[in-house]
Enzyme design. Structure first.
Site, PDB file in Angstrom:
ATOM      1  N   ASP A  84     -15.455 -31.907  -2.771  1.00 60.45           N
ATOM      2  CA  ASP A  84     -14.632 -31.542  -3.920  1.00 60.45           C
ATOM      3  C   ASP A  84     -15.614 -31.268  -5.054  1.00 60.45           C
ATOM      4  O   ASP A  84     -16.195 -32.190  -5.613  1.00 60.45           O
ATOM      5  CB  ASP A  84     -13.677 -32.689  -4.260  1.00 60.45           C
ATOM      6  CG  ASP A  84     -12.871 -32.428  -5.545  1.00 60.45           C
ATOM      7  OD1 ASP A  84     -13.063 -31.360  -6.166  1.00 60.45           O
ATOM      8  OD2 ASP A  84     -12.049 -33.288  -5.911  1.00 60.45           O
ATOM      9  N   TRP A 114     -10.652 -39.199  -8.372  1.00 57.88           N
ATOM     10  CA  TRP A 114     -10.341 -38.050  -7.513  1.00 57.88           C
ATOM     11  C   TRP A 114     -10.638 -38.352  -6.050  1.00 57.88           C
ATOM     12  O   TRP A 114      -9.857 -37.989  -5.161  1.00 57.88           O
ATOM     13  CB  TRP A 114     -11.083 -36.797  -7.977  1.00 57.88           C
ATOM     14  CG  TRP A 114     -10.688 -36.406  -9.370  1.00 57.88           C
ATOM     15  CD1 TRP A 114     -11.492 -36.381 -10.473  1.00 57.88           C
ATOM     16  CD2 TRP A 114      -9.374 -36.032  -9.837  1.00 57.88           C
ATOM     17  NE1 TRP A 114     -10.770 -36.003 -11.578  1.00 57.88           N
ATOM     18  CE2 TRP A 114      -9.474 -35.786 -11.221  1.00 57.88           C
ATOM     19  CE3 TRP A 114      -8.126 -35.886  -9.213  1.00 57.88           C
ATOM     20  CZ2 TRP A 114      -8.376 -35.399 -11.997  1.00 57.88           C
ATOM     21  CZ3 TRP A 114      -7.032 -35.500  -9.978  1.00 57.88           C
ATOM     22  CH2 TRP A 114      -7.171 -35.257 -11.351  1.00 57.88           C
ATOM     23  N   LYS A 155     -11.858 -25.970 -14.170  1.00 58.51           N
ATOM     24  CA  LYS A 155     -12.969 -26.734 -14.729  1.00 58.51           C
ATOM     25  C   LYS A 155     -14.158 -25.843 -15.065  1.00 58.51           C
ATOM     26  O   LYS A 155     -14.871 -26.104 -15.998  1.00 58.51           O
ATOM     27  CB  LYS A 155     -13.415 -27.836 -13.763  1.00 58.51           C
ATOM     28  CG  LYS A 155     -12.305 -28.794 -13.354  1.00 58.51           C
ATOM     29  CD  LYS A 155     -12.004 -29.854 -14.397  1.00 58.51           C
ATOM     30  CE  LYS A 155     -10.681 -30.569 -14.155  1.00 58.51           C
ATOM     31  NZ  LYS A 155     -10.533 -31.187 -12.862  1.00 58.51           N
TER      32      LYS A 155
HETATM   33  C1  LIG Z   1      -9.501 -31.990 -12.042  1.00 57.00           C
HETATM   34  C2  LIG Z   1      -9.976 -32.432 -10.723  1.00 57.00           C
HETATM   35  C3  LIG Z   1      -9.134 -32.459  -9.597  1.00 57.00           C
HETATM   36  C4  LIG Z   1      -7.671 -32.095  -9.662  1.00 57.00           C
HETATM   37  O1  LIG Z   1      -7.500 -30.746  -9.772  1.00 57.00           O
HETATM   38  P1  LIG Z   1      -6.050 -30.080  -9.779  1.00 57.00           P
HETATM   39  O2  LIG Z   1      -6.371 -28.631  -9.661  1.00 57.00           O
HETATM   40  O3  LIG Z   1      -5.401 -30.470 -11.069  1.00 57.00           O
HETATM   41  O4  LIG Z   1      -5.294 -30.594  -8.623  1.00 57.00           O
HETATM   42  C5  LIG Z   1      -9.678 -32.846  -8.386  1.00 57.00           C
HETATM   43  N1  LIG Z   1     -10.965 -33.199  -8.280  1.00 57.00           N
HETATM   44  C6  LIG Z   1     -11.800 -33.200  -9.335  1.00 57.00           C
HETATM   45  C7  LIG Z   1     -13.231 -33.603  -9.148  1.00 57.00           C
HETATM   46  C8  LIG Z   1     -11.338 -32.820 -10.590  1.00 57.00           C
HETATM   47  O5  LIG Z   1     -12.168 -32.820 -11.648  1.00 57.00           O
END
Ligand SMILES: *Cc1c(COP(=O)(O)O)cnc(C)c1O
Length: 354
Positions: free
Chosen positions: A167, A100, A191
């Site tokens: 993030d 990511w 998540k």
């Molecule tokens: C799943 C995830 C993403 C991507 O998320 P989307 O909403 O599918 O774009 C980005 N960063 C992390 C840490 C993730 O676990």
């Protein structure tokens, strides 16, 4: 039979949230209308949006500290470019701790100079780099707090003068942190918060307005703040379910309470990974994620047997990501301790039978 849901995302949500959400789809708060067939500008939905935003700030301890919470579309992946679009003038610093982070770096490179301060790519991202310097003239420093795929998590955050952008898609609302140390936090809902379709963005307002770049309205944080996350039709159902999950978390005692439960779950699985000779952990011990535990069999020949046993025990979603292999147990907020116990029991059963 209800399964034990270890899915990495979209993932498990609290049962009571699911129940309320399904009721709202049929009849929202006795209106005789569905939540998803009323105007997003109705007073009923505006109340949902405001509640979701204020719960997010309250749970993070950011109320009255100059932060705004937005529920946008495009997932965390759109934030990879949105962050750079809004904050990057000339140069930004990034810590590369996995898939990511790498994707965030790739997008940001479209907008300016990117300094990769450190990377753990050399070891297939099984650890968090610790010794690095953040250039003082960077417009911001970006990190991924929890690496969903590799099962590593940042425990100590660097002290720096530049705004920190995080993030937190896979560990938001899971542990206590001083969130006021961050200039911007984003997290895809799916998540730990709600269904896919919305991304929470928490911004310290005073970090905005420093780039000269013309920003398209849909990508402009300032416009979304001004319009209170209603610039266009927001994803009403994901926002509503996120609001219910945040309320569930608040009623439970907030992040402090869930953190304790999350630590118990993680301690249980890692203890078994370290004890059981048939398994080994993937991530460096000090960097192990409380949310996603990654591990492998010491003897790959046992895979068929273990997979069959896991299926029999109702364990769902434990296969590792293709870039790591092995297994990954995602233990988000809504996963009960009993589910982790069921996984541990199955690992012990394998040891007895192998
Ligand atoms: C799943 C995830 C993403 C991507 O998320 P989307 O909403 O599918 O774009 C980005 N960063 C992390 C840490 C993730 O676990």
């Amino acid at each position: 039979m209800k399964k034990h849901n270890f899915s990495a995302g979209p993932c498990i949500l609290p049962q009571e949230v699911m129940k309320k959400a399904s009721e709202a789809v049929i009849d929202f708060e006795g209106m005789g209308l569905s939540l998803i067939e009323i105007s997003h500008r109705s007073k009923e939905f505006i109340a949902v949006m405001e509640k979701a935003q204020s719960l997010a700030l309250e749970l993070l301890g950011l109320e009255g500290k100059g932060y705004k919470a937005l529920f946008l579309q495009g997932g965390a992946s759109t934030q990879f470019l949105n962050v750079a679009y809004n904050l990057l003038n000339t140069k930004a610093a990034y810590l590369n701790t996995g898939t990511w982070s790498s994707k965030a770096i790739k997008e940001a490179k479209l907008f300016g100079d990117i300094v990769e301060v450190a990377s753990s790519k050399d070891a297939n991202f099984n650890y968090i780099p610790k010794d690095y310097t953040i250039p003082g003239d960077a417009d911001y420093f970006h990190l991924t707090s929890n690496n969903t795929i590799f099962g590593t998590q940042i425990k100590d955050f660097p002290e720096t003068e530049v705004p920190v952008v995080a993030d937190m898609s896979s560990d938001i609302f899971s542990r206590q942190l001083d969130f006021s140390k961050f200039g911007l936090i984003y997290a895809g809902a799916q998540k730990n918060m709600g269904p896919a379709g919305t991304v929470l963005v928490v911004i310290k307002e005073d970090i905005l307005g420093k780039t000269q770049r013309a920003i398209p309205s849909m990508l402009d944080y300032k416009i979304h703040i001004e319009k209170e996350s209603m610039f266009n039709t927001p994803p009403v159902f994901p926002v509503y379910v996120s609001m219910l999950t945040l309320q569930w978390l608040k009623d439970l005692g907030g992040i402090a309470a869930i953190e304790k439960r999350n630590e118990e779950k993680a301690a249980l699985i890692y203890k078994e990974i370290d004890r059981n000779p048939l398994f080994k952990g993937f991530a460096a011990i000090e960097d192990r994620s409380v949310m996603n535990a990654t591990f492998n069999l010491t003897d790959e020949a046992l895979k068929g047997k273990f997979d069959a046993m896991a299926k029999e025990a109702g364990l769902s979603g434990i296969n590792g990501h293709r870039s790591v292999g092995g297994y990954r147990a995602s233990m988000y907020n809504a996963l009960p301790l009993e589910s982790v116990q069921a996984l541990v029991d199955t690992m012990q059963q394998l040891e007895k039978e192998a």
